[in-house]
Design an enzyme around this catalytic site. Structure first.
Site, PDB file in Angstrom:
ATOM      1  N   GLY A  33     -46.365-132.765 -30.638  1.00 38.26           N
ATOM      2  CA  GLY A  33     -46.095-131.724 -31.620  1.00 38.26           C
ATOM      3  C   GLY A  33     -47.152-130.636 -31.629  1.00 38.26           C
ATOM      4  O   GLY A  33     -47.946-130.509 -30.706  1.00 38.26           O
ATOM      5  N   LEU A  35     -46.528-127.488 -31.304  1.00 40.37           N
ATOM      6  CA  LEU A  35     -46.124-126.920 -30.011  1.00 40.37           C
ATOM      7  C   LEU A  35     -46.711-125.535 -29.770  1.00 40.37           C
ATOM      8  O   LEU A  35     -46.863-124.742 -30.695  1.00 40.37           O
ATOM      9  CB  LEU A  35     -44.596-126.854 -29.940  1.00 40.37           C
ATOM     10  CG  LEU A  35     -43.868-128.180 -30.176  1.00 40.37           C
ATOM     11  CD1 LEU A  35     -42.356-127.984 -30.100  1.00 40.37           C
ATOM     12  CD2 LEU A  35     -44.301-129.251 -29.179  1.00 40.37           C
ATOM     13  N   HIS A  39     -46.081-126.089 -24.099  1.00 45.47           N
ATOM     14  CA  HIS A  39     -44.919-126.955 -24.337  1.00 45.47           C
ATOM     15  C   HIS A  39     -43.616-126.184 -24.095  1.00 45.47           C
ATOM     16  O   HIS A  39     -42.661-126.713 -23.533  1.00 45.47           O
ATOM     17  CB  HIS A  39     -44.896-127.463 -25.781  1.00 45.47           C
ATOM     18  CG  HIS A  39     -46.065-128.311 -26.150  1.00 45.47           C
ATOM     19  ND1 HIS A  39     -47.027-127.896 -27.052  1.00 45.47           N
ATOM     20  CD2 HIS A  39     -46.440-129.549 -25.756  1.00 45.47           C
ATOM     21  CE1 HIS A  39     -47.933-128.849 -27.197  1.00 45.47           C
ATOM     22  NE2 HIS A  39     -47.608-129.864 -26.426  1.00 45.47           N
ATOM     23  N   GLN A 150     -49.899-129.599 -16.327  1.00 44.44           N
ATOM     24  CA  GLN A 150     -51.020-129.761 -15.395  1.00 44.44           C
ATOM     25  C   GLN A 150     -52.372-129.776 -16.123  1.00 44.44           C
ATOM     26  O   GLN A 150     -53.354-130.264 -15.609  1.00 44.44           O
ATOM     27  CB  GLN A 150     -50.946-128.631 -14.358  1.00 44.44           C
ATOM     28  CG  GLN A 150     -52.189-128.368 -13.521  1.00 44.44           C
ATOM     29  CD  GLN A 150     -52.465-129.473 -12.500  1.00 44.44           C
ATOM     30  OE1 GLN A 150     -51.597-130.279 -12.192  1.00 44.44           O
ATOM     31  NE2 GLN A 150     -53.681-129.518 -11.994  1.00 44.44           N
ATOM     32  N   ASP A 152     -53.337-131.587 -18.558  1.00 42.36           N
ATOM     33  CA  ASP A 152     -53.744-132.991 -18.623  1.00 42.36           C
ATOM     34  C   ASP A 152     -53.455-133.615 -17.267  1.00 42.36           C
ATOM     35  O   ASP A 152     -52.582-134.479 -17.129  1.00 42.36           O
ATOM     36  CB  ASP A 152     -52.982-133.701 -19.738  1.00 42.36           C
ATOM     37  CG  ASP A 152     -53.288-133.084 -21.083  1.00 42.36           C
ATOM     38  OD1 ASP A 152     -54.449-133.104 -21.484  1.00 42.36           O
ATOM     39  OD2 ASP A 152     -52.366-132.540 -21.713  1.00 42.36           O
ATOM     40  N   GLN A 155     -53.547-137.412 -16.823  1.00 39.04           N
ATOM     41  CA  GLN A 155     -52.373-138.021 -17.466  1.00 39.04           C
ATOM     42  C   GLN A 155     -51.159-137.951 -16.536  1.00 39.04           C
ATOM     43  O   GLN A 155     -50.431-138.937 -16.371  1.00 39.04           O
ATOM     44  CB  GLN A 155     -52.087-137.294 -18.779  1.00 39.04           C
ATOM     45  CG  GLN A 155     -50.754-137.626 -19.400  1.00 39.04           C
ATOM     46  CD  GLN A 155     -50.609-137.061 -20.788  1.00 39.04           C
ATOM     47  OE1 GLN A 155     -51.183-137.587 -21.724  1.00 39.04           O
ATOM     48  NE2 GLN A 155     -49.855-135.986 -20.952  1.00 39.04           N
TER      49      GLN A 155
HETATM   50  O1  PAF Z   1     -49.751-135.020 -23.583  1.00 37.61           O
HETATM   51  C1  PAF Z   1     -49.403-135.451 -24.695  1.00 37.61           C
HETATM   52  O2  PAF Z   1     -49.102-134.693 -25.631  1.00 37.61           O
HETATM   53  C2  PAF Z   1     -49.360-136.955 -24.932  1.00 37.61           C
HETATM   54  O3  PAF Z   1     -50.405-137.595 -24.278  1.00 37.61           O
HETATM   55  C3  PAF Z   1     -48.012-137.603 -24.584  1.00 37.61           C
HETATM   56  C4  PAF Z   1     -47.692-137.481 -23.122  1.00 37.61           C
HETATM   57  C5  PAF Z   1     -46.915-136.940 -25.396  1.00 37.61           C
HETATM   58  C6  PAF Z   1     -48.044-139.087 -24.932  1.00 37.61           C
HETATM   59  O4  PAF Z   1     -48.310-139.290 -26.278  1.00 37.61           O
END
Ligand code: PAF
Length: 285
Positions: A33, A35, A39, A150, A152, A155
């Site tokens: 969220g 955003l 996003h 990208q 993150d 991740q």
């Molecule tokens: O990148 C994010 O906002 C979070 O790490 C995710 C991928 C939504 C997981 O909670």
């Protein structure tokens, strides 16, 4: 389709089966969220690629360490919902934490090795929390494509590895970093910065651009590039470097001498705000 809000995993999965039954594809944009344009770029891409766009909005408690500000993480559901509407998403999934992690919850997903470095080294348990919630979101929404930013980078690498290792039937798309006009990577955390900090935060992208410039001019020694980057950031009174690393783009291992491609990744604290950014440097082919 009108934007619809789902709070329950079970009813959303039911809906997903119905969408799939009609031969339609699903795009998932997982978010916490608050955003921003970053996003939005993921939602727009999902809208282009897939028939049914699901945006999840869930501040995932298990990816925050005890002092990592889970409670104070910025939230504005009303605004997020109208932004999803504006981008023509189909579904917002915003479950309650106690529904995702009921009492006696006991199952976690752990991606090894690549989570020992970079942010994983300073945030123990963080990627376990991310991998767990993303697995749950994949199981609930069964996406054909899932979208990550990208910014993150680690991740995205962890999720790709998890999807591959666990034979998850989903394509992971990683979209470019969206930046403010002055170069600062867009992040929900940028709202924490006061004016002075916001100015000083520009040094992060400046240092990354310097790394790219040095590489383009023939420098291949990571240590020398990192030292020059440090000088740019250390000039700022409010900045504290957590790490600057130059790593292999796939296994995230440190690279001493760069050959054709590497990831320059950094985390810098500006005051009390932890900011993350990176660039990929590569030789022109
Ligand atoms: O990148 C994010 O906002 C979070 O790490 C995710 C991928 C939504 C997981 O909670």
């Amino acid at each position: 389709m009108h934007l619809k809000l789902y709070r329950s995993a079970r009813s959303l999965t039911k809906k997903v089966y119905d969408v799939k039954k009609h031969g339609k594809t699903i795009g998932l944009v997982p978010t916490m969220g608050f955003l921003h344009e970053g996003h939005m770029s993921l939602i727009r891409r999902a809208r282009k690629d897939t028939d049914c766009v699901i945006v999840s909005i869930f501040v995932n408690p298990v990816q925050f360490g005890p002092k990592e500000g889970f409670k104070k993480y910025p939230r504005n559901f009303k605004r997020d919902f109208s932004l999803c509407k504006k981008e023509n998403a189909d579904i917002v999934f915003a479950p309650k934490a106690e529904k995702i992690y009921p009492e006696n919850y006991a199952t976690y997903v752990n991606v090894e090795k690549i989570t020992d470095t970079l942010c994983g080294a300073s945030r123990p348990g963080h990627f376990r929390g991310v991998a767990t919630v993303v697995t749950k979101l994949f199981n609930i929404t069964m996406p054909d494509i899932a979208y990550f930013g990208q910014k993150d980078n680690q991740q995205a690498v962890v999720i790709k590895k998890m999807a591959e290792d666990l034979n998850m039937n989903v394509r992971i798309k990683v979209m470019p970093i969206v930046r403010e006009k002055d170069g600062l990577a867009m992040s929900s955390r940028n709202v924490y910065l006061n004016l002075k900090e916001r100015m000083q935060a520009q040094s992060i992208y400046k240092s990354l651009k310097l790394a790219k410039e040095l590489f383009d001019n023939g420098e291949r020694n990571s240590g020398r590039i990192i030292n020059k980057m440090k000088k740019v950031i250390d000039k700022q009174s409010e900045a504290k470097i957590e790490y600057i690393k130059i790593v292999d783009i796939k296994d995230l291992k440190d690279v001493k001498n760069i050959s054709s491609e590497a990831l320059v990744a950094t985390v810098v604290w500006i005051g009390k705000t932890r900011l993350i950014d990176n660039v990929v440097i590569k030789t022109r082919s």
